[in-house]
Design a protein around this motif. Structure first.
Motif, PDB file in Angstrom:
ATOM      1  N   THR A 110       0.856  -1.189   0.000  1.00 45.58           N
ATOM      2  CA  THR A 110       0.000   0.000   0.000  1.00 45.58           C
ATOM      3  C   THR A 110       0.890   1.237   0.000  1.00 45.58           C
ATOM      4  O   THR A 110       2.112   1.127  -0.224  1.00 45.58           O
ATOM      5  CB  THR A 110      -0.985  -0.010   1.190  1.00 45.58           C
ATOM      6  OG1 THR A 110      -1.943   1.045   1.022  1.00 45.58           O
ATOM      7  CG2 THR A 110      -0.286   0.160   2.537  1.00 45.58           C
ATOM      8  N   ASN A 152      -8.224   3.508  -0.747  1.00 41.01           N
ATOM      9  CA  ASN A 152      -9.215   3.018  -1.705  1.00 41.01           C
ATOM     10  C   ASN A 152      -9.536   4.097  -2.733  1.00 41.01           C
ATOM     11  O   ASN A 152     -10.134   5.098  -2.382  1.00 41.01           O
ATOM     12  CB  ASN A 152     -10.495   2.579  -0.991  1.00 41.01           C
ATOM     13  CG  ASN A 152     -11.422   1.842  -1.947  1.00 41.01           C
ATOM     14  OD1 ASN A 152     -10.961   1.012  -2.730  1.00 41.01           O
ATOM     15  ND2 ASN A 152     -12.702   2.154  -1.918  1.00 41.01           N
ATOM     16  N   ASN A 154      -6.489   1.378  -3.865  1.00 40.37           N
ATOM     17  CA  ASN A 154      -5.184   1.168  -3.242  1.00 40.37           C
ATOM     18  C   ASN A 154      -4.077   1.686  -4.161  1.00 40.37           C
ATOM     19  O   ASN A 154      -4.240   1.781  -5.369  1.00 40.37           O
ATOM     20  CB  ASN A 154      -4.987  -0.333  -2.947  1.00 40.37           C
ATOM     21  CG  ASN A 154      -3.860  -0.592  -1.962  1.00 40.37           C
ATOM     22  OD1 ASN A 154      -3.386   0.315  -1.273  1.00 40.37           O
ATOM     23  ND2 ASN A 154      -3.415  -1.828  -1.893  1.00 40.37           N
TER      24      ASN A 154
END
Ligand code: PMP
Length: 351
Positions: A110, A152, A154
């Motif tokens: 991430t 989100n 990602n």
């Protein structure tokens, strides 16, 4: 290293941002900047703000800007917090809301700044592995934790979760803060900002850097219910009373009020993304499904690092992460039509 450093400085692992080199004719597809300039009304607002009034301190609570953000997102002004880029908003969030006895959860792949903040604020973390296809599986976050943060879509995968998954995550963590970092949400994902009135444990973070084309201005914001926003305000007012200067406040307000410019430039980026993804697939690339202003793609016969280097030799910059599982991927920012074309021409020469 220096004997003058505070002890904490020795243990920091600073985030490494994408490079900003001054190469003539460079095609810069490495830091997810918007290839189109900001709205002309933003430039007008900057000119109007650049006057005698700069001798005064700016509004410490950015009321006008927060009003515009609140109106756009249909929330109350006191449910909006603004900061000097969403990186600063995230930093305050980590310090104010994400440090608990149980670990903070985020995906193993991430936005790598999360690890840096966790280290800076001495927060215990547990990384949740992405599943097949480099996707987030929301059920994997059903484990004891102090808080959750999820980008989100990602980054750097570009994959978005549907809003139903975010609802599930927020509902299964009613006693923990869930932060959704929506830096790229405007390029095709669903924002969780609409859920804030229902959930007191949800904080949504967004930025003006990507879809509003203002990376150079440094403005980001968070939307949440009062207790979460108040925590961020307490942190901000213990750090810097004026994180947003007068010019940034005026320019960002103008940006959010120009819906036409925003939608027009965003639509062009989405069109270029669809086209570029198809062209890369024709050339044998695996391209992850992107809802962002970048693609994450790999070629079965070429190492990511080799492709990135060969592109760089042709004055085209993309981002490459030398990390397990993603080392063969390139993260390619969606540029103008012309830039995408030049990128593909270079790829054809290389492969
Ligand atoms: N979140 C994510 C997922 C990002 O990729 C970025 C951009 N590097 C940011 C937050 C920070 O953006 P900014 O500080 O420019 O608002």
């Amino acid at each position: 290293m220096s004997r003058f450093w505070s002890r904490a400085v020795h243990d920091l692992e600073p985030y490494v941002a994408g490079e900003q080199p001054k190469i003539p004719g460079l095609i810069k597809l490495n830091t997810n900047e918007n290839p189109f300039g900001p709205s002309p009304s933003v430039i007008e607002a900057i000119k109007a703000a650049a006057g005698d009034n700069l001798r005064l301190y700016p509004d410490p609570s950015s009321v006008k800007l927060r009003q515009s953000i609140a109106a756009y997102n249909r929330v109350e002004i006191d449910q909006v917090f603004v900061g000097n880029g969403s990186d600063e908003v995230l930093a305050f969030t980590f310090a104010a809301l994400l440090k608990h006895d149980l670990p903070l959860l985020y995906p193993d792949i991430t936005y790598s700044f999360y690890k840096t903040y966790a280290r800076l604020f001495d927060i215990t973390v547990e990384e949740v592995p992405l599943v097949e296809g480099l996707a987030v599986r929301i059920e994997d976050f059903d484990r004891p934790c102090g808080a959750v943060i999820l980008a989100n879509p990602n980054a750097p995968t570009g994959i978005a979760l549907p809003l139903a998954d975010i609802v599930r995550l927020v509902e299964s963590h009613r006693d923990q803060v869930v932060v959704i970092d929506e830096a790229y949400v405007d390029f095709g994902a669903e924002s969780a900002a609409t859920l804030v009135s229902r959930y007191d444990n949800l904080l949504v973070v967004q930025t003006f850097s990507k879809s509003r084309s203002l990376a150079g201005l440094r403005v980001g914001f968070a939307i949440g219910q009062r207790p979460l926003i108040e925590a961020l305000e307490r942190m901000k007012d213990s750090f810097n009373s004026y994180p947003l200067d007068a010019i940034a406040q005026a320019a960002a307000t103008a940006a959010i009020e120009d819906a036409n410019w925003f939608e027009g430039t965003r639509d062009k980026i989405v069109i270029n993304r669809t086209h570029l993804a198809a062209e890369l697939e024709t050339r044998g690339f695996e391209v992850l499904p992107s809802k962002t202003n970048f693609l994450f793609a790999r070629h079965p016969a070429h190492h990511g690092i080799d492709l990135a280097r060969a592109l760089r030799e042709r004055a085209i910059l993309v981002r490459h992460f030398n990390k397990p599982r993603i080392a063969d991927f390139l993260r390619i920012t969606i540029g103008t039509e012309q830039e995408c074309h030049q990128f593909l021409t270079a790829i054809d020469q290389i492969i």
